[in-house]
Design a protein around this motif. Structure first.
Motif, PDB file in Angstrom:
ATOM      1  N   THR A 162       0.836  -1.203   0.000  1.00 36.79           N
ATOM      2  CA  THR A 162       0.000   0.000   0.000  1.00 36.79           C
ATOM      3  C   THR A 162       0.863   1.242   0.000  1.00 36.79           C
ATOM      4  OG1 THR A 162      -1.855  -1.113   1.078  1.00 36.79           O
ATOM      5  CG2 THR A 162      -1.745   1.265   1.337  1.00 36.79           C
ATOM      6  N   ASN A 163       2.033   1.183   0.646  1.00 37.74           N
ATOM      7  CA  ASN A 163       2.955   2.322   0.626  1.00 37.74           C
ATOM      8  C   ASN A 163       3.294   2.728  -0.800  1.00 37.74           C
ATOM      9  OD1 ASN A 163       4.009   2.863   3.552  1.00 37.74           O
ATOM     10  ND2 ASN A 163       4.022   0.634   3.363  1.00 37.74           N
ATOM     11  N   LEU A 164       3.686   1.761  -1.609  1.00 38.46           N
ATOM     12  CA  LEU A 164       4.090   2.060  -2.976  1.00 38.46           C
ATOM     13  C   LEU A 164       2.880   2.411  -3.839  1.00 38.46           C
ATOM     14  CD1 LEU A 164       6.499   2.372  -4.780  1.00 38.46           C
ATOM     15  CD2 LEU A 164       6.551  -0.111  -5.120  1.00 38.46           C
ATOM     16  N   LEU A 165       1.737   1.808  -3.567  1.00 40.46           N
ATOM     17  CA  LEU A 165       0.526   2.139  -4.312  1.00 40.46           C
ATOM     18  C   LEU A 165       0.138   3.607  -4.098  1.00 40.46           C
ATOM     19  CD1 LEU A 165      -1.513  -1.090  -3.509  1.00 40.46           C
ATOM     20  CD2 LEU A 165      -0.640  -0.459  -5.766  1.00 40.46           C
ATOM     21  N   VAL A 166       0.173   4.067  -2.852  1.00 39.95           N
ATOM     22  CA  VAL A 166      -0.142   5.469  -2.574  1.00 39.95           C
ATOM     23  C   VAL A 166       0.889   6.379  -3.227  1.00 39.95           C
ATOM     24  CG1 VAL A 166      -0.473   7.190  -0.762  1.00 39.95           C
ATOM     25  CG2 VAL A 166      -1.299   4.875  -0.409  1.00 39.95           C
ATOM     26  N   VAL A 214      -1.698   5.003 -12.346  1.00 34.94           N
ATOM     27  CA  VAL A 214      -2.626   3.974 -11.881  1.00 34.94           C
ATOM     28  C   VAL A 214      -1.845   2.690 -11.638  1.00 34.94           C
ATOM     29  CG1 VAL A 214      -4.591   2.513 -12.518  1.00 34.94           C
ATOM     30  CG2 VAL A 214      -4.632   4.965 -13.060  1.00 34.94           C
ATOM     31  N   ALA A 215      -2.014   2.104 -10.471  1.00 35.41           N
ATOM     32  CA  ALA A 215      -1.363   0.838 -10.122  1.00 35.41           C
ATOM     33  C   ALA A 215      -2.451  -0.175  -9.776  1.00 35.41           C
ATOM     34  CB  ALA A 215      -0.387   1.043  -8.966  1.00 35.41           C
ATOM     35  N   TYR A 216      -2.053  -1.350  -9.298  1.00 38.21           N
ATOM     36  CA  TYR A 216      -3.012  -2.437  -9.121  1.00 38.21           C
ATOM     37  C   TYR A 216      -2.851  -3.089  -7.755  1.00 38.21           C
ATOM     38  CZ  TYR A 216      -3.773  -1.517 -13.974  1.00 38.21           C
ATOM     39  OH  TYR A 216      -4.073  -0.862 -15.146  1.00 38.21           O
ATOM     40  N   HIS A 217      -3.911  -2.984  -6.952  1.00 29.41           N
ATOM     41  CA  HIS A 217      -3.938  -3.581  -5.620  1.00 29.41           C
ATOM     42  C   HIS A 217      -4.292  -5.049  -5.775  1.00 29.41           C
ATOM     43  CE1 HIS A 217      -5.742  -4.781  -1.777  1.00 29.41           C
ATOM     44  NE2 HIS A 217      -4.979  -3.857  -1.218  1.00 29.41           N
ATOM     45  N   GLY A 218      -3.305  -5.929  -5.528  1.00 26.14           N
ATOM     46  CA  GLY A 218      -3.514  -7.358  -5.663  1.00 26.14           C
ATOM     47  C   GLY A 218      -2.442  -8.000  -6.509  1.00 26.14           C
ATOM     48  N   GLY A 219      -2.501  -9.328  -6.585  1.00 26.93           N
ATOM     49  CA  GLY A 219      -1.628 -10.051  -7.493  1.00 26.93           C
ATOM     50  C   GLY A 219      -0.197 -10.247  -7.038  1.00 26.93           C
ATOM     51  N   PRO A 247      -7.976  -1.467  -9.405  1.00 22.97           N
ATOM     52  CA  PRO A 247      -7.067  -0.500 -10.026  1.00 22.97           C
ATOM     53  C   PRO A 247      -6.910   0.735  -9.130  1.00 22.97           C
ATOM     54  CG  PRO A 247      -9.218  -0.347 -11.066  1.00 22.97           C
ATOM     55  CD  PRO A 247      -9.299  -1.484 -10.064  1.00 22.97           C
ATOM     56  N   TYR A 248      -5.756   0.893  -8.549  1.00 23.16           N
ATOM     57  CA  TYR A 248      -5.512   1.971  -7.580  1.00 23.16           C
ATOM     58  C   TYR A 248      -5.365   3.291  -8.334  1.00 23.16           C
ATOM     59  CZ  TYR A 248      -4.045   3.712  -3.010  1.00 23.16           C
ATOM     60  OH  TYR A 248      -3.989   4.362  -1.803  1.00 23.16           O
ATOM     61  N   GLY A 249      -6.336   4.175  -8.135  1.00 23.13           N
ATOM     62  CA  GLY A 249      -6.389   5.414  -8.894  1.00 23.13           C
ATOM     63  C   GLY A 249      -7.187   5.269 -10.175  1.00 23.13           C
TER      64      GLY A 249
END
Length: 348
Positions: free
Chosen positions: A115-119, A127-132, A330-332
Motif C-alpha cells: 500500500t505504501n508504494l501504491l499510494v 494507476v497501479a493495481y492492488h492485488g496479485g 485499479p488503484y487510482g
C-alpha cells in the motif's frame, strides 16, 4: 494532484520485474516463489526478472529502493510485481526518486505493505493495481484460483471495464509454506454468503483510493503520502482491507475515527470493504469465532460511517484483501458501485 493515468500494458512475451519492496521472504520460502515464477511464464506468458534484494532477507531500504528504480527505469521491463508484503516498506519511501519513476510509468501489482508504494504511485499520477502478489496469489498451493487468475490476467493485459463478482467460496486459513505437502492438494475453503450492502440506493463512480487499513494508519502517523487537504479525494471510491494481524473491531473503529477527524471519510461517497481475514497461525479461530470477528469489524466500520460519513454507501466482504480468491482493484483507476443493481465494475 494530477489525475492518475493508466500506464501501457505488457503483452505475452514481455519481461516483468519481480521485486521485494517489503520483505525478502522468498529467501525463507522458495517454493511459493518459484511456483509464482513458473506460472508467470506458463500461465501468463511473461518472463520474470529478479533483482538483488528480491530473495534477500534483511535488505536495507536503500537496496529495495534501488531495485524499484532499476525495475521502472529498464525499458525492456513492461510491468512490476511485488513478491509479498512486509511491515517496513514505509522506510523505503524517502529513498525513492519521484522523477525517475514518474518518467517511466509501468503497471505495478502488490497489496498489504505494498500500500505504501501504491499510494506513492498514485501521487505521481500512475494507476497501479492492488492485488496479485507473486507468492500469495500466483504461488497459491496446488493451483491458481480461477477468479484470481482471471482478474490478474485482465488487469495485466486488458484495458476497459471488468465486473467484480462475489466468490461462492473463500479461504482465510493457510498451511505451512515450509512443508512441501502444502502444495500437493487444493486448499480448504468455506461457503461465502455474498456481499453485504449498506445504503444501496446510490450509483457512485470515482477513482479508487485506499488499501490496507493498518498501513494507511502508519502513513497518517508518519505524515507521508496522504494529502493534508482531504478535498483532493472528493468523490472517490474508498477501498479498505485488514491484514493477518487481525486488528480488533475497536482498533478498526479508532483508525477510521482518526480518518474521519481528518476529514477523509466524508470525501468518499462509496466504500468497498474487503472480506475480513479472521484466521492466522497465531490466532487460529474456529468458524464461529471467525464469524464473530467479521461481524465486529463490520459493526465498527458502520459506527465510524454513521458518525463521519452518514451518507456513504458501503459494500462488505468484497474479495480483494488477505483472503482467497483475490480480485484486483485499479488503484487510482475508475470504479463504479451500482447500489440499486448491486454491481461493482472496475476499469483496468
Amino acid at each position: 494532484m494530477t489525475s492518475p493515468a493508466y500506464p501501457a500494458k505488457p503483452v505475452p512475451g514481455d519481461r516483468i520485474a519481480v521485486i521485494s519492496p517489503g520483505s525478502g521472504l522468498p529467501a525463507l520460502f522458495p517454493q511459493p516463489h518459484e511456483l509464482g515464477l513458473k506460472r508467470l511464464r506458463e500461465d501468463f506468458g511473461l518472463e520474470p526478472v529478479e533483482y538483488p534484494a528480491t530473495r534477500k532477507m534483511g535488505s536495507t531500504p536503500r537496496e529495495r529502493a534501488d531495485d524499484i528504480h532499476a525495475a521502472f527505469a529498464d525499458p525492456t521491463v513492461k510491468a512490476v510485481m511485488a513478491t509479498i508484503g512486509g511491515d517496513d516498506q514505509i522506510t523505503v519511501l524517502p529513498f525513492l526518486d519521484r522523477e525517475l519513476i514518474r518518467a517511466n510509468p509501468k503497471p505495478f501489482f502488490g497489496m498489504s505493505d505494498n500500500t505504501n508504494l501504491l499510494v506513492f504511485l498514485h501521487n505521481l499520477g500512475i494507476v497501479a493495481y492492488h492485488g496479485g502478489c507473486l507468492m500469495t496469489e500466483l504461488g497459491r498451493p496446488y493451483a491458481l484460483h480461477p477468479m484470481t487468475a482471471d482478474s490478474v490476467r485482465a488487469a495485466l493485459f486488458t484495458s476497459g471495464p471488468y465486473e467484480l463478482r462475489p466468490a461462492p467460496r473463500y479461504r482465510d486459513t493457510a498451511r505451512d509454506w515450509a512443508d512441501p505437502a502444502t502444495f500437493e492438494t487444493e486448499p480448504d475453503s468455506q461457503p461465502a454468503d455474498g456481499w453485504i450492502w449498506h445504503q444501496p440506493d446510490q450509483f457512485v463512480e470515482g477513482r479508487a483510493w485506499g488499501g490496507n487499513l493498518e498501513i494507511l494508519s502508519w502513513l497518517l502517523m508518519a505524515d507521508r503520502e496522504i494529502a493534508r487537504d482531504a478535498a483532493v479525494y472528493e468523490g472517490g471510491v474508498l477501498f479498505l482491507e485488514t491484514s493477518e494481524e487481525l486488528p480488533s473491531g475497536e482498533d478498526v473503529f479508532r483508525i477510521l475515527r482518526n480518518m474521519g477527524e481528518r476529514g477523509l471519510l466524508a470525501r468518499f461517497p462509496a466504500l468497498l470493504m474487503g472480506r475480513a481475514k479472521a484466521w492466522s497461525f497465531q490466532q487460529p479461530n474456529k468458524t464461529e469465532d471467525k464469524r464473530r470477528y467479521a461481524t465486529e469489524q463490520r459493526e465498527a466500520v458502520l459506527r465510524a460511517l454513521a458518525t463521519y460519513a452518514p451518507h456513504t454507501m458501503a459494500v462488505f466482504d468484497v474479495d480483494f484483501g488477505h483472503t482467497d480468491p483475490q480480485l484486483v482493484i485499479p488503484y487510482g483507476g475508475w470504479v463504479s458501485v451500482d447500489g440499486p443493481a448491486q454491481r461493482i465494475t472496475v476499469t483496468y
